[in-house]
Design a protein around this motif. Structure first.
Motif, PDB file in Angstrom:
ATOM      1  N   ASP A 172      13.231  47.848  -8.544  1.00 30.83           N
ATOM      2  CA  ASP A 172      14.604  49.255  -8.489  1.00 30.83           C
ATOM      3  C   ASP A 172      15.095  49.947  -9.706  1.00 30.83           C
ATOM      4  O   ASP A 172      15.523  48.384 -10.033  1.00 30.83           O
ATOM      5  N   VAL A 266      -2.133  56.969   0.008  1.00 29.05           N
ATOM      6  CA  VAL A 266      -1.193  56.312   1.806  1.00 29.05           C
ATOM      7  C   VAL A 266      -0.959  57.747   2.365  1.00 29.05           C
ATOM      8  O   VAL A 266      -0.093  58.387   2.221  1.00 29.05           O
ATOM      9  N   ARG A 268       1.085  58.365   6.143  1.00 31.62           N
ATOM     10  CA  ARG A 268       1.944  57.915   6.989  1.00 31.62           C
ATOM     11  C   ARG A 268       0.688  56.681   7.395  1.00 31.62           C
ATOM     12  O   ARG A 268       0.638  55.801   7.461  1.00 31.62           O
TER      13      ARG A 268
END
Ligand code: NAD
Length: 327
Positions: A172, A266, A268
């Motif tokens: 991050d 992908v 949900r």
């Protein structure tokens, strides 16, 4: 049973993020449409006559999307791909950040006694993480790279560990988010600096892990991160794309093709609520550290401001529609 006859539950909800509605027929003019919210739990107030699985007083996690039940996707069990899905807060449908809410009973999942309503709200994002790991085929012993330590990256980390990942690394830009990942048990963190090249990032990931990841789960939607995922992943491994960013990306595909790196989208979740709830019930996943802030529904503006600015380093902010839920 046709769609109009689906058994319904009326729920009082506790929900994070999201807001508020004016029901045009209501004399209570303090709520305005459109209603936001798709991560919610609640207590059942009353049930339709065909509901056999739930009763008033049951606490449930609400799966916010209900397929049409008649298209080929719904019939094959891939209801999350139904193009006629009714999904909370996806126009023209209202969301569930409200005091009372009516929902299809089979998309309400009873919470075990040891799982709180607050944890119940986070079953929705956890189900995204579970689905991502299933799509990426995470299995015991896997080395897993997660790009992005936002709420989705963090629940994906929790799901990957619960599903057997034995070595994990997360990236991050924000140190505070990496600290939260450490609290959740990640093995390695990598803070991305603005001037770091993709080659440097891939190399640092390899150095920290001492090998390439079997699976990379991209949870930022940022082009640079998708590129890093494709380059960093082990030959024959899987890259699962969870993050949603630009409509078009420029990617180093040839290298991924020649190394048979599978790229999987992908979307949900699909029959993932039961596994997500079981993970929390059995203690394999602890969602509590993700809940950093609470607001009453009348203070929703402050909650949205916090989510937008990041002031106070929020991860998951809960909004409580029912005054007695929290305060
Ligand atoms: P978020 O914005 O809170 O988190 C994204 C994180 O990525 C942030 O912590 C940010 O600092 C980090 N980041 C940004 N640029 C980076 C970089 N270059 N390198 C490393 N980290 C970087 O969002 P979120 O709620 O965690 O959701 C993540 C993504 O998943 C979003 O794109 C969202 O739209 C998507 N999403 C997809 C699904 C799905 O079904 N596919 C479901 C929910 C969310």
């Amino acid at each position: 049973m046709g769609p109009k006859a689906r058994p319904k539950c009326r729920l009082a909800t506790v929900s994070p993020h999201k807001l508020r509605i004016q029901n045009p027929e209501s004399r209570n003019m303090w709520i305005r449409r459109p209603l936001l919210g798709h991560e919610a739990s609640g207590t059942v107030l009353e049930v339709g006559k065909n509901v056999k699985t739930l009763k008033p007083g049951d606490r449930v996690a609400i799966e916010p999307g209900v397929g049409c039940r008649t298209c080929s996707f719904c019939k094959k069990g891939k209801y999350h791909l139904c193009s006629d899905m009714i999904f909370c807060a996806s126009p023209p449908y209202d969301g569930n950040l409200c005091r009372y809410y009516v929902h299809d009973a089979d998309f309400c999942f009873k919470l075990p006694d040891n799982v709180s309503l607050e944890e119940g709200t986070l079953i929705e994002p956890l189900a995204v993480g579970v689905h991502a790991c299933k799509r990426a085929k995470v299995r015991f012993g896997d080395v897993v790279l997660i790009l992005g330590a936002g709420p989705i990256g963090l629940v994906t980390l929790l799901a990957a560990k619960a599903m057997g990942a034995t070595k994990t690394i997360i990236t991050d830009l924000v140190g505070g988010r990496l600290d939260k990942a450490k609290e959740l048990g990640v093995d390695y963190t990598l803070k991305i600096e603005k001037n770091m090249t993709e080659v440097e990032t891939v190399s640092k990931i390899g150095e920290l892990l001492q090998e390439a990841p079997d699976v990379s789960l991209e949870c930022t939607g940022v082009e640079q991160c998708v590129r890093v995922a494709l380059e960093a992943t082990k030959t024959g491994g899987v890259v699962a794309l969870v993050g949603l960013g630009k409509f078009e990306l420029t990617l180093p595909l040839e290298n991924a093709i020649l190394r048979e790196v599978d790229i999987r989208g992908v979307f949900r979740y699909n029959n993932d609520y039961p596994a997500a709830i079981e993970m929390v019930k059995t203690g394999k996943v602890d969602l509590k550290p993700l809940i950093t802030h609470h607001f009453r529904i009348q203070d929703s503006g402050k909650a949205f401001h916090m989510a937008k600015t990041g002031e106070g380093n929020p991860i998951k902010i809960l909004i409580h529609p029912n005054p007695d839920d929290y305060y």
